[in-house]
Design an enzyme around this catalytic site. Structure first.
Site: not given
Ligand code: UD1
Length: 361
Positions: A206
């Site tokens: 991820h």
């Molecule tokens: C975040 C953390 C990362 C951690 C990871 C675990 C930061 C900078 N990054 O990254 O350190 O390892 O979480 O998962 O804080 N999304 C969904 N559903 C959700 C959450 C996210 O669909 O419940 C999708 C959204 O499109 C979002 C993308 O995933 O834009 C990324 O989510 P985000 O929380 O920005 O970063 P992660 O890649 O999950």
């Protein structure tokens, strides 16, 4: 009586905070713990499932920030967390790990003069293109008390000029959750039975550096498909990764690769049940490097660096990067090793939360 706000935001936070809140509840004459969920992760599979599996009390406050760019997400957490701190006037705020919510909440606290403690302090990948590295560096600079998982983290903090009086080596609180839940996770064993697999590898992916660039992502998945010819690879797909995979050209070729099993993201118990019986784990996660080490399961880290070097020196982790040939060669070599090593890392003993809570008093 100490009032403590425990912050959770994203998936890797829940298994760190659950044992700490539980330890505070065991000392109910000394602690009033509150749980604040920023809502950085919000899907049922990325959040609710973890509250249920880990017996984490439902949040007292939910900030509902959701997904956004780094700036907007960090700002939204700060804006919504500040009134919560002002209202509750806690003695301590406890933040864990390295996600955007960690830094945002720590920053709110120092500006208000409220004491903040950082759990999992001192880890460094020395790669400042990783958003988490910036979150770690800045949170450690401003927090009042730094709880470290291993001695290398103390050395990093001291080298950055942080006084020893602010640092406590307590061990790895994630491993508290692992030891508590392993028997239950292995008993249920749902996923392995659903898939009807005995011998398999597990993949998680991820990191933006691996999944946001289609060429890199495709190269990694092709390497995994190659490994799939030798052993089935089960791949619970993170939402960020799913979005990117669906945009890849000729994705149906990969989706139909015989040894590759794409499944939705799993809750804590199902995932623990799955990887704890795997022959091999391939990952770009930080926490999984630690969890596989404790269980003696070979782990290949698909990154150029790790902020958790102790998993390499004392655990089962090998940092292999993202070159497909190297990934395949390392996987086949790991599968040729029949022996499961016995790993013991100091203070990764299931009692880190107790030590954290004792230090807050
Ligand atoms: C975040 C953390 C990362 C951690 C990871 C675990 C930061 C900078 N990054 O990254 O350190 O390892 O979480 O998962 O804080 N999304 C969904 N559903 C959700 C959450 C996210 O669909 O419940 C999708 C959204 O499109 C979002 C993308 O995933 O834009 C990324 O989510 P985000 O929380 O920005 O970063 P992660 O890649 O999950």
């Amino acid at each position: 009586m100490l009032k403590v706000i425990n912050v959770v935001g994203a998936r890797p936070n829940f298994m760190k905070v659950a044992p700490i809140v539980e330890a505070m509840k065991r000392r109910e004459r000394e602690f009033t713990p509150l749980v604040v969920h920023t809502g950085q992760h919000y899907d049922a599979s990325m959040s609710d499932a973890f509250f249920n599996d880990l017996d984490l009390p439902q949040p007292d406050v939910y900030l509902d920030v959701g997904s956004a760019s780094h700036g907007a997400q960090t700002a939204a957490v700060m804006e919504r967390f500040e009134p919560v701190v002002l209202k509750h006037q806690p003695d301590w705020v406890l933040v864990v790990g390295d996600v955007n919510s960690t830094l945002a909440c720590a920053l709110v606290c120092v500006k208000l003069g409220v004491k903040v403690a950082h759990v999992e302090a001192g880890l460094r990948s020395r790669d400042r293109t990783m958003p988490e590295e910036i979150n770690r560096l800045l949170t450690d600079q401003i927090a009042d008390l730094l709880f470290t998982p291993s001695a290398d983290a103390n050395e990093n903090l001291l080298a950055e000029g942080i006084p020893e009086t602010r640092i406590r080596l307590v061990g790895n609180v994630m491993i508290d959750s692992l030891y508590k839940h392993l028997p239950r996770a292995q008993e249920s064993d749902n996923i392995r039975q659903d898939l009807q697999l005995n011998e398999y590898a597990v993949l998680t992916l991820h990191r933006p550096s691996n999944v946001d660039d289609p060429t890199t992502l495709k190269r990694i998945l092709e390497a995994i498909a190659e490994i799939g010819k030798r052993i089935p690879v089960v791949f619970p797909v993170h939402p960020r990764t799913k979005k990117m995979i669906l945009e890849l050209p000729a994705i149906e070729l990969l989706a139909n690769a015989a040894g590759l099993w794409f499944i939705p993201p799993l809750g804590y118990l199902d995932f623990l049940g799955l990887y704890s019986r795997a022959r091999l784990v391939l990952t770009d996660s930080g926490g999984i490097q630690e969890e596989t080490s404790v269980l003696g399961i070979p782990c290949l880290t698909l990154r150029e660096n790790t902020e958790r070097p102790i998993t390499v020196t004392m655990g089962t982790n090998k940092v292999v990067g993202t070159d497909p040939q190297k990934i395949v060669a390392a996987a086949l070599a790991a599968l040729d090793q029949p022996e499961k090593p016995n790993v013991s890392i100091p203070l990764w003993d299931g009692r880190a939360a107790e030590r954290i809570v004792a230090a807050l008093v």
